[in-house]
Design a protein around this motif. Structure first.
Motif, PDB file in Angstrom:
ATOM      1  N   LEU A  56       0.837  -1.194   0.000  1.00 23.21           N
ATOM      2  CA  LEU A  56       0.000   0.000   0.000  1.00 23.21           C
ATOM      3  C   LEU A  56       0.876   1.249   0.000  1.00 23.21           C
ATOM      4  N   ALA A  57       0.388   2.293  -0.666  1.00 22.39           N
ATOM      5  CA  ALA A  57       1.074   3.583  -0.641  1.00 22.39           C
ATOM      6  C   ALA A  57       0.544   4.400   0.526  1.00 22.39           C
ATOM      7  N   ALA A  58       1.454   4.968   1.317  1.00 19.75           N
ATOM      8  CA  ALA A  58       1.047   5.723   2.507  1.00 19.75           C
ATOM      9  C   ALA A  58       0.079   6.856   2.165  1.00 19.75           C
ATOM     10  N   LYS A  59       0.246   7.468   1.000  1.00 22.98           N
ATOM     11  CA  LYS A  59      -0.599   8.605   0.632  1.00 22.98           C
ATOM     12  C   LYS A  59      -2.045   8.219   0.412  1.00 22.98           C
ATOM     13  N   ASN A  60      -2.324   6.915   0.260  1.00 23.48           N
ATOM     14  CA  ASN A  60      -3.696   6.463   0.015  1.00 23.48           C
ATOM     15  C   ASN A  60      -4.397   5.965   1.279  1.00 23.48           C
ATOM     16  N   ILE A  80       3.593  18.058   3.032  1.00 26.95           N
ATOM     17  CA  ILE A  80       2.959  19.115   2.251  1.00 26.95           C
ATOM     18  C   ILE A  80       1.779  18.512   1.516  1.00 26.95           C
ATOM     19  N   VAL A  81       0.593  18.965   1.881  1.00 25.21           N
ATOM     20  CA  VAL A  81      -0.621  18.476   1.238  1.00 25.21           C
ATOM     21  C   VAL A  81      -0.731  19.115  -0.131  1.00 25.21           C
ATOM     22  N   GLU A  82      -1.011  18.312  -1.121  1.00 22.48           N
ATOM     23  CA  GLU A  82      -1.156  18.824  -2.489  1.00 22.48           C
ATOM     24  C   GLU A  82      -2.116  20.003  -2.474  1.00 22.48           C
ATOM     25  N   GLU A 140      -7.599  20.676   2.625  1.00 21.68           N
ATOM     26  CA  GLU A 140      -7.166  20.905   3.998  1.00 21.68           C
ATOM     27  C   GLU A 140      -6.031  19.956   4.405  1.00 21.68           C
ATOM     28  N   PRO A 141      -5.080  20.442   5.216  1.00 22.16           N
ATOM     29  CA  PRO A 141      -3.990  19.593   5.704  1.00 22.16           C
ATOM     30  C   PRO A 141      -4.478  18.383   6.491  1.00 22.16           C
ATOM     31  N   PHE A 142      -5.650  18.487   7.119  1.00 24.61           N
ATOM     32  CA  PHE A 142      -6.198  17.383   7.910  1.00 24.61           C
ATOM     33  C   PHE A 142      -6.250  16.098   7.098  1.00 24.61           C
ATOM     34  N   THR A 143      -6.487  16.212   5.802  1.00 24.33           N
ATOM     35  CA  THR A 143      -6.588  15.019   4.955  1.00 24.33           C
ATOM     36  C   THR A 143      -5.266  14.271   4.865  1.00 24.33           C
ATOM     37  N   GLY A 144      -4.159  14.913   5.187  1.00 28.14           N
ATOM     38  CA  GLY A 144      -2.853  14.273   5.106  1.00 28.14           C
ATOM     39  C   GLY A 144      -2.381  13.644   6.407  1.00 28.14           C
ATOM     40  N   GLY A 202       4.620  16.359  14.293  1.00 29.83           N
ATOM     41  CA  GLY A 202       4.349  16.317  12.867  1.00 29.83           C
ATOM     42  C   GLY A 202       3.634  17.585  12.434  1.00 29.83           C
ATOM     43  N   LEU A 203       3.807  17.939  11.189  1.00 28.83           N
ATOM     44  CA  LEU A 203       3.141  19.115  10.614  1.00 28.83           C
ATOM     45  C   LEU A 203       2.648  18.777   9.223  1.00 28.83           C
ATOM     46  N   ALA A 204       1.358  18.964   9.008  1.00 29.20           N
ATOM     47  CA  ALA A 204       0.781  18.864   7.668  1.00 29.20           C
ATOM     48  C   ALA A 204       0.331  20.262   7.265  1.00 29.20           C
ATOM     49  N   THR A 205       0.710  20.688   6.087  1.00 30.26           N
ATOM     50  CA  THR A 205       0.371  22.052   5.670  1.00 30.26           C
ATOM     51  C   THR A 205       0.117  22.142   4.175  1.00 30.26           C
ATOM     52  N   ASN A 206      -0.761  23.056   3.808  1.00 33.84           N
ATOM     53  CA  ASN A 206      -0.936  23.408   2.404  1.00 33.84           C
ATOM     54  C   ASN A 206      -0.403  24.812   2.148  1.00 33.84           C
TER      55      ASN A 206
END
Length: 211
Positions: free
Chosen positions: A4-8, A130-132, A139-143, A163-167
């Motif tokens: 599995l790919a982590a992004k999915n 970095i969220v696409e 939203e960064p939450f999706t990452g 951790g930091l998720a950001t757009n």
């Protein structure tokens, strides 16, 4: 074995495959970090970063490369991540995660990893995703599930990691902890183009770097 790919992955996936669960309480930064006041020089530099990014944001499209170049790179420089005690690793593959119980492997490629080189060597300070963000509405939450998967490796050798998720516009910090079970705690989302929240982004990044 299924790969599995982590992004999915979604939240149910990281709970089932990796054992992560949310702590259930919204975090307070000052409970874990020493947040210093911002100097006049730092405020001037931060304002310039925010202004430059806002100018691109108004065009309606901000690419991943622009987020790195306009927001993250200058912010991490300003908050101390370019010093000699920190090593920044960029766009490298994570160590393959094999889950024998479910005959599954997880692979992925993180965006930015900050690791402390001295004092406590190889201590992971911060995972950045970095969220696409070709459209600012994502939203960064999706990452977060992807970010949890990447940080999983760090919890084999330390009790917690940030951790930091950001757009680029919104910054979603999480604190990820090991223990009897793996857990994560969400913190309030912060906006880079609003005055007080942008200062909070600066303070949190700087405090994580110095912790």
């Amino acid at each position: 074995m299924v790969t599995l790919a982590a992004k999915n992955l979604n939240f149910e996936d990281v709970q089932h495959l990796l054992g992560f669960h949310e702590s259930g309480e919204m975090g307070v930064f000052s409970d874990y970090l020493d947040l210093e006041s911002i100097s006049d020089f730092e405020q001037t530099e931060l304002t310039e970063i925010c202004t430059n990014f806002r100018r691109y944001l108004l065009s309606g499209r901000v690419s991943e490369g622009q987020i790195k170049f306009l927001a993250l790179a200058p912010l991490m420089n300003l908050t101390g991540y370019y010093n000699q005690e920190i090593e920044l690793l960029l766009e490298e593959n994570i160590q393959r995660i094999d889950i024998l119980e479910s005959d599954t492997s997880i692979t992925g490629r993180y965006d930015i990893l900050a690791v402390k080189k001295s004092g406590v060597p190889n201590l992971t300070k911060l995972w950045v995703l970095i969220v696409e963000a070709k459209r600012a509405g994502i939203e960064p939450f999706t990452g977060i599930p992807q970010l949890l998967t990447y940080a999983h490796e760090s919890l084999q050798s330390q009790s917690s990691v940030w951790g930091l998720a950001t757009n680029g516009l919104h910054f979603q910090f999480i604190r990820i902890c090991a223990g009897e079970s793996l857990s994560y705690q969400l913190f309030p989302s912060l906006s880079l183009i609003e005055s007080e929240p942008s200062i909070q982004v600066f303070k949190v990044l700087k405090a994580i770097c110095k912790s």
